[in-house]
Scaffold this motif. Structure first.
Motif, PDB file in Angstrom:
ATOM      1  N   SER A 153      -4.168   6.753  -6.091  1.00 19.99           N
ATOM      2  CA  SER A 153      -3.450   6.042  -4.985  1.00 19.99           C
ATOM      3  C   SER A 153      -3.718   4.624  -4.824  1.00 19.99           C
ATOM      4  O   SER A 153      -4.737   4.097  -5.106  1.00 19.99           O
ATOM      5  CB  SER A 153      -3.640   6.869  -3.668  1.00 19.99           C
ATOM      6  OG  SER A 153      -3.007   6.079  -2.381  1.00 19.99           O
ATOM      7  N   ALA A 154      -2.615   3.871  -4.295  1.00 16.04           N
ATOM      8  CA  ALA A 154      -2.846   2.399  -3.889  1.00 16.04           C
ATOM      9  C   ALA A 154      -3.786   2.436  -2.645  1.00 16.04           C
ATOM     10  O   ALA A 154      -4.378   1.160  -2.750  1.00 16.04           O
ATOM     11  CB  ALA A 154      -1.467   1.748  -3.695  1.00 16.04           C
ATOM     12  N   TYR A 203       0.823  -1.166  -0.126  1.00 14.52           N
ATOM     13  CA  TYR A 203       0.088   0.011  -0.029  1.00 14.52           C
ATOM     14  C   TYR A 203       0.943   1.239   0.077  1.00 14.52           C
ATOM     15  O   TYR A 203       0.229   2.271  -0.376  1.00 14.52           O
ATOM     16  CB  TYR A 203      -0.865  -0.015   1.038  1.00 14.52           C
ATOM     17  CG  TYR A 203      -2.155  -1.054   1.049  1.00 14.52           C
ATOM     18  CD1 TYR A 203      -3.175  -0.613   0.218  1.00 14.52           C
ATOM     19  CD2 TYR A 203      -2.275  -2.029   1.907  1.00 14.52           C
ATOM     20  CE1 TYR A 203      -4.256  -1.521  -0.049  1.00 14.52           C
ATOM     21  CE2 TYR A 203      -3.207  -2.894   1.631  1.00 14.52           C
ATOM     22  CZ  TYR A 203      -4.090  -2.700   0.804  1.00 14.52           C
ATOM     23  OH  TYR A 203      -5.224  -3.516   0.530  1.00 14.52           O
ATOM     24  N   ASN A 262      -0.354   4.821  -8.836  1.00 12.47           N
ATOM     25  CA  ASN A 262      -0.507   4.324 -10.029  1.00 12.47           C
ATOM     26  C   ASN A 262       0.283   5.159 -11.248  1.00 12.47           C
ATOM     27  O   ASN A 262      -0.140   6.458 -11.359  1.00 12.47           O
ATOM     28  CB  ASN A 262      -1.843   3.977 -10.773  1.00 12.47           C
ATOM     29  CG  ASN A 262      -1.722   3.193 -11.861  1.00 12.47           C
ATOM     30  OD1 ASN A 262      -0.989   3.234 -12.818  1.00 12.47           O
ATOM     31  ND2 ASN A 262      -2.872   2.351 -12.201  1.00 12.47           N
ATOM     32  N   LYS A 278       2.389   5.302  -2.365  1.00 11.15           N
ATOM     33  CA  LYS A 278       2.249   4.803  -3.807  1.00 11.15           C
ATOM     34  C   LYS A 278       1.254   5.219  -4.999  1.00 11.15           C
ATOM     35  O   LYS A 278       0.085   5.291  -4.064  1.00 11.15           O
ATOM     36  CB  LYS A 278       2.467   3.280  -3.589  1.00 11.15           C
ATOM     37  CG  LYS A 278       2.417   2.227  -4.905  1.00 11.15           C
ATOM     38  CD  LYS A 278       2.667   0.898  -4.193  1.00 11.15           C
ATOM     39  CE  LYS A 278       2.969  -0.277  -5.249  1.00 11.15           C
ATOM     40  NZ  LYS A 278       2.960  -1.433  -4.770  1.00 11.15           N
TER      41      LYS A 278
END
Length: 132
Positions: free
Chosen positions: A72-73, A43, A66, A64
């Motif tokens: 966001s993750a 995450y 994409n 993190k």
């Protein structure tokens, strides 16, 4: 501050909404363990513990995203157990977040872990938060 875990989650949530790459959070042992779980499950991108003498220090967390869609993750973070109402669960009543797609972070007698790890180790504990 009455609820440091809620503050930790709120700082992460605000940094994600503002599209920040790095967020700094005041450190504690429990926050360090939660950060390690988030890193192991993918995450967050990375983390760094900066301890200062005679003080707790800070945690620097690299969020993190994409690379193509810039999302966001972490889609959502929800605090479950809070100081006013603690939520405990046994192995039989272990929560499943989005039918196994997300994770529930628990603090158990064997340390901080996800709901899946707690099921395999056959332990229950306090449900801190849901993340997906």
């Amino acid at each position: 501050m009455t609820d440091p875990i809620s503050d930790y989650l709120t700082r992460l949530r605000n940094a994600i909404k503002a599209n920040h790459r790095i967020v700094e959070v005041p450190s504690s042992k429990l926050k360090k363990e939660i950060t390690k779980v988030l890193f192991e499950k993918g995450y967050i991108l990375n983390y760094k513990f900066e301890d200062v003498e005679n003080r707790q220090g800070t945690i620097k967390i690299a969020l993190k995203y994409n690379p193509v869609t810039k999302t966001s993750a972490i889609k959502k973070m929800e605090r479950v157990s809070r100081p006013g109402l603690r939520r405990y669960t046994g192995v039989d009543d272990m929560p499943r977040v989005i039918n196994g797609m997300g994770i529930a972070i628990l603090t158990t007698s064997k340390g901080v872990m996800t709901d899946k790890e707690a099921r395999t180790q056959n332990v229950g504990g306090e449900v801190l938060c849901y993340i997906y």
